[in-house]
Design a protein around this motif. Sequence first.
Motif, mmCIF file in Angstrom:
data_model
loop_
_atom_site.group_PDB
_atom_site.id
_atom_site.type_symbol
_atom_site.label_atom_id
_atom_site.label_comp_id
_atom_site.label_asym_id
_atom_site.label_seq_id
_atom_site.Cartn_x
_atom_site.Cartn_y
_atom_site.Cartn_z
ATOM 1 N N HIS A 1 0.793 -1.179 -0.119
ATOM 2 C CA HIS A 1 0.201 -0.011 -0.055
ATOM 3 C C HIS A 1 0.834 1.113 -0.047
ATOM 4 O O HIS A 1 1.931 1.119 0.456
ATOM 5 N N ASP B 1 -3.993 0.954 -5.498
ATOM 6 C CA ASP B 1 -4.672 -0.395 -5.557
ATOM 7 C C ASP B 1 -6.323 -0.126 -5.124
ATOM 8 O O ASP B 1 -7.220 -0.981 -5.090
ATOM 9 N N HIS C 1 -7.371 1.051 -1.865
ATOM 10 C CA HIS C 1 -7.603 0.864 -0.546
ATOM 11 C C HIS C 1 -7.420 2.273 0.132
ATOM 12 O O HIS C 1 -6.321 2.577 -0.029
HETATM 13 CU CU LIG Z 1 -4.775 -2.821 -0.933
#
Ligand SMILES: [Cu+2]
Length: 207
Positions: free
Chosen positions: A34, A119, A121
Amino acid sequence: MLRSRRRGLLARTTAVAVLAIGAVLAITGPAQAHNYLIESTPEAGATLTTLPARFSVITNGTLLDLNKNNAGFALQVQDADKRYYGDGCVSVDGPGISTKAEIGAPGVYTVIWQVISTDGHPVSDSFQFTWAPADGSTTRESAGSTKIPDCNGTLHPNAATSAASPGRTASVSEGTLSTILWIGGAVLAVGVAVVVTLLLTARRRKA
Ligand SMILES: [Cu+2]
């Protein structure tokens, strides 16, 4: 004799299983990376003596501002008495976010930030800094607010959970999928390890 053969079998099974699980980890590992903070203004733990034009948080990768409406992004500045400073408006630019710098009396402040990773998130964290104006000047001091700044009514901080829910949903389903893949891979790896070991043992017995 039997005991030592069994011990050898166990050792070989374990070795093959460890290698196979290592391979699975190497494949699934990078997919879970992340965005993380690499730079900020002010820096975490720093003592700020002059007020910059903007406060900012820069991460290691392009942020996902899917609807170009800054949903899911936040950059809040809070003093020790939990009063907020600034209008709450956030600009998203490539890997970073920023907001117009506003501050109150000298003291310790907390920066709370949230971004949407490459991504999809959400990632959030906070850090502290100390405000100690060099000239002791208080001309730029703001009174702050006990309410979360909503960027002149364009943000709905208290409904933040519903605004961020598309990301959270994706996070849950992707997380579950990755867990299933991971467990599946591990089970497969152990299975393969057992079969390989049994085949090796059978061959040795024949010989
Ligand atoms: Cu993620």
